[in-house]
Design a protein around this motif. Structure first.
Motif, mmCIF file in Angstrom:
data_model
loop_
_atom_site.group_PDB
_atom_site.id
_atom_site.type_symbol
_atom_site.label_atom_id
_atom_site.label_comp_id
_atom_site.label_asym_id
_atom_site.label_seq_id
_atom_site.Cartn_x
_atom_site.Cartn_y
_atom_site.Cartn_z
ATOM 1 N N ALA A 82 -9.065 -3.665 -10.894
ATOM 2 C CA ALA A 82 -10.341 -3.076 -11.317
ATOM 3 C C ALA A 82 -11.488 -3.534 -10.433
ATOM 4 C CB ALA A 82 -10.622 -3.433 -12.779
ATOM 5 N N ARG A 83 -11.419 -4.757 -9.893
ATOM 6 C CA ARG A 83 -12.477 -5.249 -9.009
ATOM 7 C C ARG A 83 -12.490 -4.477 -7.684
ATOM 8 N NH1 ARG A 83 -10.767 -11.455 -9.291
ATOM 9 N NH2 ARG A 83 -8.744 -10.377 -9.349
ATOM 10 N N ILE A 84 -11.296 -4.095 -7.196
ATOM 11 C CA ILE A 84 -11.230 -3.293 -5.965
ATOM 12 C C ILE A 84 -11.817 -1.903 -6.217
ATOM 13 C CG2 ILE A 84 -9.640 -2.199 -4.344
ATOM 14 C CD1 ILE A 84 -7.822 -4.612 -4.604
ATOM 15 N N ILE A 85 -11.473 -1.312 -7.352
ATOM 16 C CA ILE A 85 -12.025 0.010 -7.699
ATOM 17 C C ILE A 85 -13.535 -0.050 -7.786
ATOM 18 C CG2 ILE A 85 -12.062 1.793 -9.491
ATOM 19 C CD1 ILE A 85 -9.170 0.996 -10.169
ATOM 20 N N ASN A 86 -14.051 -1.110 -8.403
ATOM 21 C CA ASN A 86 -15.506 -1.256 -8.512
ATOM 22 C C ASN A 86 -16.150 -1.462 -7.146
ATOM 23 O OD1 ASN A 86 -17.876 -3.586 -8.920
ATOM 24 N ND2 ASN A 86 -18.004 -1.866 -10.344
ATOM 25 N N ALA A 87 -15.493 -2.217 -6.265
ATOM 26 C CA ALA A 87 -16.040 -2.454 -4.928
ATOM 27 C C ALA A 87 -16.097 -1.163 -4.121
ATOM 28 C CB ALA A 87 -15.201 -3.507 -4.207
ATOM 29 N N ILE A 88 -15.069 -0.306 -4.247
ATOM 30 C CA ILE A 88 -15.064 0.976 -3.525
ATOM 31 C C ILE A 88 -16.199 1.860 -4.032
ATOM 32 C CG2 ILE A 88 -13.744 3.092 -3.130
ATOM 33 C CD1 ILE A 88 -11.202 1.392 -3.308
ATOM 34 N N ILE A 144 0.865 -1.185 0.000
ATOM 35 C CA ILE A 144 0.000 0.000 0.000
ATOM 36 C C ILE A 144 0.899 1.233 0.000
ATOM 37 C CG2 ILE A 144 -1.720 1.336 1.292
ATOM 38 C CD1 ILE A 144 -2.950 -1.087 0.177
ATOM 39 N N LYS A 145 0.613 2.179 -0.878
ATOM 40 C CA LYS A 145 1.437 3.390 -0.966
ATOM 41 C C LYS A 145 1.247 4.261 0.273
ATOM 42 C CE LYS A 145 1.653 3.608 -6.011
ATOM 43 N NZ LYS A 145 1.443 4.453 -7.216
ATOM 44 N N GLN A 146 2.280 5.143 0.510
ATOM 45 C CA GLN A 146 2.270 5.950 1.726
ATOM 46 C C GLN A 146 1.074 6.901 1.780
ATOM 47 O OE1 GLN A 146 5.937 7.986 2.456
ATOM 48 N NE2 GLN A 146 7.117 6.102 2.774
ATOM 49 N N ASP A 147 0.656 7.448 0.636
ATOM 50 C CA ASP A 147 -0.514 8.336 0.634
ATOM 51 C C ASP A 147 -1.756 7.589 1.115
ATOM 52 O OD1 ASP A 147 1.064 10.351 -0.281
ATOM 53 O OD2 ASP A 147 0.487 10.128 -2.394
ATOM 54 N N ALA A 148 -1.884 6.334 0.682
ATOM 55 C CA ALA A 148 -3.034 5.543 1.126
ATOM 56 C C ALA A 148 -2.920 5.189 2.601
ATOM 57 C CB ALA A 148 -3.145 4.279 0.280
ATOM 58 N N VAL A 149 -1.675 4.942 3.071
ATOM 59 C CA VAL A 149 -1.480 4.644 4.496
ATOM 60 C C VAL A 149 -1.898 5.848 5.332
ATOM 61 C CG1 VAL A 149 0.204 4.039 6.277
ATOM 62 C CG2 VAL A 149 0.360 2.987 4.013
ATOM 63 N N ARG A 150 -1.514 7.054 4.916
ATOM 64 C CA ARG A 150 -1.907 8.256 5.659
ATOM 65 C C ARG A 150 -3.424 8.461 5.613
ATOM 66 N NH1 ARG A 150 2.087 11.288 7.508
ATOM 67 N NH2 ARG A 150 4.195 10.986 6.674
ATOM 68 N N ALA A 151 -4.018 8.195 4.463
ATOM 69 C CA ALA A 151 -5.481 8.337 4.365
ATOM 70 C C ALA A 151 -6.180 7.360 5.302
ATOM 71 C CB ALA A 151 -5.923 8.115 2.923
ATOM 72 N N LEU A 152 -5.662 6.120 5.395
ATOM 73 C CA LEU A 152 -6.229 5.155 6.347
ATOM 74 C C LEU A 152 -6.023 5.625 7.786
ATOM 75 C CD1 LEU A 152 -5.161 1.750 4.742
ATOM 76 C CD2 LEU A 152 -7.494 2.592 5.034
ATOM 77 N N LYS A 183 -5.416 5.679 -9.189
ATOM 78 C CA LYS A 183 -4.066 6.238 -9.264
ATOM 79 C C LYS A 183 -3.044 5.310 -8.611
ATOM 80 C CE LYS A 183 -5.693 11.031 -9.206
ATOM 81 N NZ LYS A 183 -5.762 12.298 -8.412
ATOM 82 N N MET A 184 -3.463 4.541 -7.607
ATOM 83 C CA MET A 184 -2.558 3.602 -6.939
ATOM 84 C C MET A 184 -2.333 2.342 -7.766
ATOM 85 S SD MET A 184 -4.188 4.013 -3.122
ATOM 86 C CE MET A 184 -3.632 2.382 -2.647
ATOM 87 N N GLY A 185 -3.070 2.173 -8.858
ATOM 88 C CA GLY A 185 -2.916 0.988 -9.694
ATOM 89 C C GLY A 185 -3.574 -0.244 -9.122
ATOM 90 N N GLU A 186 -4.641 -0.063 -8.334
ATOM 91 C CA GLU A 186 -5.326 -1.219 -7.745
ATOM 92 C C GLU A 186 -6.111 -1.983 -8.813
ATOM 93 O OE1 GLU A 186 -5.159 -2.362 -4.762
ATOM 94 O OE2 GLU A 186 -3.971 -0.785 -3.825
ATOM 95 N N GLY A 207 -12.552 7.844 -3.358
ATOM 96 C CA GLY A 207 -11.799 6.616 -3.114
ATOM 97 C C GLY A 207 -11.497 5.865 -4.400
ATOM 98 N N MET A 208 -12.463 5.851 -5.336
ATOM 99 C CA MET A 208 -12.215 5.201 -6.633
ATOM 100 C C MET A 208 -11.058 5.875 -7.366
ATOM 101 S SD MET A 208 -16.029 4.485 -8.161
ATOM 102 C CE MET A 208 -15.336 3.983 -9.735
ATOM 103 N N ASP A 209 -11.046 7.217 -7.383
ATOM 104 C CA ASP A 209 -9.966 7.936 -8.061
ATOM 105 C C ASP A 209 -8.617 7.625 -7.439
ATOM 106 O OD1 ASP A 209 -11.765 9.088 -9.767
ATOM 107 O OD2 ASP A 209 -11.980 10.943 -8.608
ATOM 108 N N MET A 210 -8.556 7.571 -6.118
ATOM 109 C CA MET A 210 -7.284 7.278 -5.468
ATOM 110 C C MET A 210 -6.834 5.844 -5.751
ATOM 111 S SD MET A 210 -6.173 7.786 -1.493
ATOM 112 C CE MET A 210 -4.425 7.674 -1.061
#
Length: 510
Positions: A387-393, A305-313, A382-385, A376-379
């Protein structure tokens, strides 16, 4: 004979001779003068004749020039007159053609008018004949037929009116339903103060009541500095040995609480020290946010998980949804989604990852008007997750359709975590969204450095850049912000807009 006598005799003898010489000289001089005068006369005559000839030549040349000029003007005028004459002739020809055309057109119109009159008379006769025939066949007079037609039109109009009334009633029902929802939401917001006091306020214990005066400071400068730097509302009332910190943003409230506690322990309470402590606490909170994000990832066994996502969490640790801690809720949803995925035999790791990230949009600091699922989908994109994770968010609140079984599992796990007994106390989302919108409106104006919604959203404090905005512009800016709040937001009561403009100069003596 005496000498004088001889002199007299000589003088008498010399007088005739002198007179003769003088006479001869005078005749010679006269002759010379006459010759000179004659020569001057001849020269003058010659010069006059030459001047006369020269004047005659100049006069002749002037006459020739004048004649040429007159002839040239005469030719130009003659040519211009010829051009005018040709144009007049052309216009006369054009007018003659138009006149002829108009006469022909007029004749055609007269003939057509005669034909139309004849056809009108014929049609009138045919109409009378058809009317009489229709009356004979139908057994109705024209007035009776007219009444029948009017009745049919009236029935048709009533039908159309009824259709329109039904449509209006349907639209009114939909509008009434929407209005009812708005009334319910407004009622919930108005009642949120009592049941969310323990979530939006923090109490700081004091060693004694004298500390309240030191916190307030001279003319209130200490408490005003603390409120300005942290964006909270410090409430000092009659409660013994305690002050209350109120703010909708839990991160700001935590910064203010820790800063106030450290100032009380330190004992030095003045604006410079307050600013120093707030800066240190802000850095500590930023580090804690990162640590909380890493901790939940370690507990769930999720990596990459990228640092930006870690800070967001990590910021979710300070967020609540209906009174439920968002980070704990996300962790719980991830555990439930993983268990469900293991039971039905689908991708367990992907379901846990999607469930943990489903509310990550709430932890992203953004001025976007998108909802947290779209952010959350946009982030995640950008993190390269996956497509199923993006759809779930994006689909966990049915903003879009779920396209995989993992997205459905995230929806189910989210509902289970939110609906279990004791999970949620009451709604704060609308309340917090309104306060965030207040700050967003203020920050959208040029010249605004910071803005804080305090007093449960009843006051908006705005710090402006004193170099970019003067006092007169600050007054106009306050009016513009208040007008935009009136146009864009719906809120009960009224909102006070407070503008703060100050000049701070710091020097060090070494």
């Amino acid at each position: 004979m005496p000498f004088w006598l001889w002199c007299i005799i000589g003088l008498l003898a010399g007088l005739p001779f002198g007179w003769l010489i003088r006479w001869l000289y005078a005749r010679f001089q006269l002759a010379t003068t006459e010759q000179f005068a004659e020569r001057i006369k001849n020269d003058a005559i010659k010069e006059a004749e030459a001047k006369k000839k020269e004047l005659l030549l100049e006069a002749k040349e002037q006459v020739i020039r004048e004649r040429n000029h007159q002839e040239r003007e005469t030719r130009e005028r003659r040519a211009e007159l010829q051009r005018y004459e040709r144009r007049i002739v052309q216009k006369e020809e054009t007018l003659d053609k138009k006149t002829s055309q108009i006469e022909r057109t007029e004749q055609v119109f007269i003939e057509k008018e005669k034909n139309f009159q004849q056809r009108e008379n014929a049609l009138s006769k045919e109409e009378q004949r058809y009317r009489a025939e229709l009356e004979r066949i139908s057994g109705l007079t024209s007035d009776e037929a007219k009444s029948l037609i009017i009745k049919d039109l009236e029935n048709e109009a009533k039908h159309d009116a009824q259709v329109l009334i039904n449509k209006i009633e349907q639209e009114a029902n939909l509008a009434a339903e929407k209005k009812a929802r708005d009334i319910l939401v407004t009622t919930i917001q108005r009642l949120s103060t009592e049941v969310t006091g323990d979530v939006t306020v923090t109490t700081v214990n004091l060693p004694n009541d004298e500390m309240k005066g030191r916190i307030i400071g001279r003319e209130g400068r200490n408490i005003r500095t603390l409120e300005t730097l942290t964006g909270v509302d410090v409430i000092i009332d009659d409660t013994p040995e305690a002050v209350v910190i109120s703010c909708f943003d839990p991160v700001r409230r935590e910064v203010a609480k820790l800063a106030l506690e450290r100032l009380i322990l330190d004992g030095r309470i003045h604006p410079a020290r307050i600013e120093e402590i707030v800066i240190k606490i802000s850095k500590d909170i930023s580090q804690k946010i990162f640590e909380e994000g890493e901790k939940v990832l370690f507990d769930l066994g999720i990596h990459n998980i990228k640092q930006d996502a870690v800070r967001a969490l990590g910021r979710l640790y300070f967020r609540t949804s209906y009174g439920q801690n968002v980070l704990q809720h996300s962790k719980e949803v991830a555990i439930i989604a993983g268990m469900l995925a293991a039971e039905i035999g689908c991708n367990r790791d992907l379901a846990k990852r999607a469930a943990l990230l489903h509310d990550i949009g709430k932890g992203i600091e953004s001025d976007s008007e998108l909802n947290h699922a779209e952010i959350g989908m946009d982030m995640a994109r950008k993190m390269g997750e996956d497509a199923r994770i993006i759809n779930a968010i994006g689909s966990h609140h049915n903003d879009i359709e779920p396209s995989c079984i993992e997205a459905v599992l995230v929806q189910i796990a989210d509902a289970i975590s939110a609906a279990r007994p004791g999970a949620r106390k009451e709604t704060l989302d609308n309340y917090m969204k309104r306060l965030e919108n207040l700050e967003g409106i203020a920050n959208s104006f040029n010249g605004v450095d910071k803005s804080f919604a305090v007093q449960a959203g009843r006051e908006l404090r705005i710090i402006v850049n004193n170099e970019a905005v003067n006092d007169d512009q600050t007054r106009e800016l306050a009016k513009d912000i208040a007008k935009k709040i009136e146009n864009d937001l719906r809120y009960p009561g009224r909102i006070k807009v407070t503008m703060i403009r100050e000049t701070r100069i710091t020097e060090y003596a070494r």
